[in-house]
Motif scaffolding. Sequence first.
Motif, PDB file in Angstrom:
ATOM      1  N   LEU A   1       5.087  -0.100  -5.455  1.00 41.62           N
ATOM      2  CA  LEU A   1       4.268   1.029  -5.022  1.00 41.62           C
ATOM      3  C   LEU A   1       3.302   1.441  -6.137  1.00 41.62           C
ATOM      4  O   LEU A   1       2.113   1.677  -5.890  1.00 41.62           O
ATOM      5  CB  LEU A   1       5.157   2.202  -4.604  1.00 41.62           C
ATOM      6  CG  LEU A   1       4.452   3.392  -3.960  1.00 41.62           C
ATOM      7  CD1 LEU A   1       3.736   2.988  -2.681  1.00 41.62           C
ATOM      8  CD2 LEU A   1       5.456   4.503  -3.665  1.00 41.62           C
ATOM      9  N   GLN A   2       3.785   1.484  -7.372  1.00 42.18           N
ATOM     10  CA  GLN A   2       2.916   1.809  -8.505  1.00 42.18           C
ATOM     11  C   GLN A   2       1.792   0.780  -8.664  1.00 42.18           C
ATOM     12  O   GLN A   2       0.642   1.146  -8.953  1.00 42.18           O
ATOM     13  CB  GLN A   2       3.727   1.877  -9.798  1.00 42.18           C
ATOM     14  CG  GLN A   2       4.612   3.094  -9.906  1.00 42.18           C
ATOM     15  CD  GLN A   2       5.415   3.076 -11.180  1.00 42.18           C
ATOM     16  OE1 GLN A   2       4.912   3.465 -12.227  1.00 42.18           O
ATOM     17  NE2 GLN A   2       6.648   2.628 -11.098  1.00 42.18           N
ATOM     18  N   GLN A   3       2.114  -0.481  -8.462  1.00 45.80           N
ATOM     19  CA  GLN A   3       1.091  -1.531  -8.551  1.00 45.80           C
ATOM     20  C   GLN A   3       0.011  -1.327  -7.487  1.00 45.80           C
ATOM     21  O   GLN A   3      -1.187  -1.527  -7.750  1.00 45.80           O
ATOM     22  CB  GLN A   3       1.732  -2.912  -8.390  1.00 45.80           C
ATOM     23  CG  GLN A   3       2.609  -3.315  -9.540  1.00 45.80           C
ATOM     24  CD  GLN A   3       3.487  -4.516  -9.226  1.00 45.80           C
ATOM     25  OE1 GLN A   3       3.368  -5.138  -8.172  1.00 45.80           O
ATOM     26  NE2 GLN A   3       4.399  -4.837 -10.144  1.00 45.80           N
ATOM     27  N   ASN A   4       0.413  -0.917  -6.311  1.00 47.15           N
ATOM     28  CA  ASN A   4      -0.546  -0.669  -5.236  1.00 47.15           C
ATOM     29  C   ASN A   4      -1.394   0.572  -5.509  1.00 47.15           C
ATOM     30  O   ASN A   4      -2.584   0.589  -5.200  1.00 47.15           O
ATOM     31  CB  ASN A   4       0.171  -0.554  -3.890  1.00 47.15           C
ATOM     32  CG  ASN A   4       0.473  -1.906  -3.287  1.00 47.15           C
ATOM     33  OD1 ASN A   4      -0.323  -2.440  -2.529  1.00 47.15           O
ATOM     34  ND2 ASN A   4       1.608  -2.478  -3.649  1.00 47.15           N
ATOM     35  N   ILE A   5      -0.796   1.596  -6.102  1.00 51.05           N
ATOM     36  CA  ILE A   5      -1.568   2.782  -6.498  1.00 51.05           C
ATOM     37  C   ILE A   5      -2.585   2.385  -7.562  1.00 51.05           C
ATOM     38  O   ILE A   5      -3.759   2.760  -7.499  1.00 51.05           O
ATOM     39  CB  ILE A   5      -0.639   3.903  -7.019  1.00 51.05           C
ATOM     40  CG1 ILE A   5       0.264   4.423  -5.896  1.00 51.05           C
ATOM     41  CG2 ILE A   5      -1.463   5.050  -7.616  1.00 51.05           C
ATOM     42  CD1 ILE A   5       1.397   5.324  -6.375  1.00 51.05           C
ATOM     43  N   GLN A   6      -2.138   1.596  -8.534  1.00 52.10           N
ATOM     44  CA  GLN A   6      -3.016   1.127  -9.614  1.00 52.10           C
ATOM     45  C   GLN A   6      -4.203   0.352  -9.042  1.00 52.10           C
ATOM     46  O   GLN A   6      -5.350   0.603  -9.417  1.00 52.10           O
ATOM     47  CB  GLN A   6      -2.222   0.239 -10.579  1.00 52.10           C
ATOM     48  CG  GLN A   6      -3.044  -0.425 -11.666  1.00 52.10           C
ATOM     49  CD  GLN A   6      -3.568   0.555 -12.683  1.00 52.10           C
ATOM     50  OE1 GLN A   6      -2.877   1.488 -13.060  1.00 52.10           O
ATOM     51  NE2 GLN A   6      -4.792   0.375 -13.129  1.00 52.10           N
ATOM     52  N   ALA A   7      -3.934  -0.562  -8.139  1.00 49.31           N
ATOM     53  CA  ALA A   7      -4.997  -1.399  -7.567  1.00 49.31           C
ATOM     54  C   ALA A   7      -6.021  -0.573  -6.787  1.00 49.31           C
ATOM     55  O   ALA A   7      -7.216  -0.882  -6.805  1.00 49.31           O
ATOM     56  CB  ALA A   7      -4.389  -2.467  -6.666  1.00 49.31           C
TER      57      ALA A   7
END
Length: 180
Positions: free
Chosen positions: A152-158
């Motif tokens: 989820l954090q990776q998707n927020i970052q992207a």
Amino acid sequence: MKELRFHGRGGQGVVKAAQIIVSAVVDTGKYGQFIPFFGVERKGSPVFGFLRVDDKDIRIKTQVYTPEILVVFDDTLLPMEKTFEGLQENGVVIINTKKSIDELNLPENAKEVYLVDATGIALENIKRNIPNTTMLGAFAKACEDFIDWEVLQQNIQAKFGDANVKSAQVAYDKVQKYSL
């Protein structure tokens, strides 16, 4: 299948938050679906949407009438009858609020409640009154059984970058859980 309903106001990023959840779920090999519902399409008007997550293909394409989980982006929506309508017994409610648990008028079927000042955290970290990614941090803490926090954090970052990841992390760390 997990069924959730999101309640917020136009401009708070409800749709983007749900899209990020769906992306994160799909990235982990599960299935996700979000159906937004807009009334008057303008900033500040109530909006809501329906999210489903499952380990298998989701064929149903209707509103969520009996959610297990409610995510409320604006505590001014709590008095509205439709906000808690259909919440399952032992439901989970995640609320963006500065209020204490005692100040909220919650239904009896809300058994687990998560409170976080997502607006305050967003203003501090992203300098904007858009609590969507901040609420994702609280959501991840409340829904650890079916959402991968790192993904989820990776998707927020992207989608939104470092400040939004930090905002989500602060909410993840600060969200308060209450069992009623």
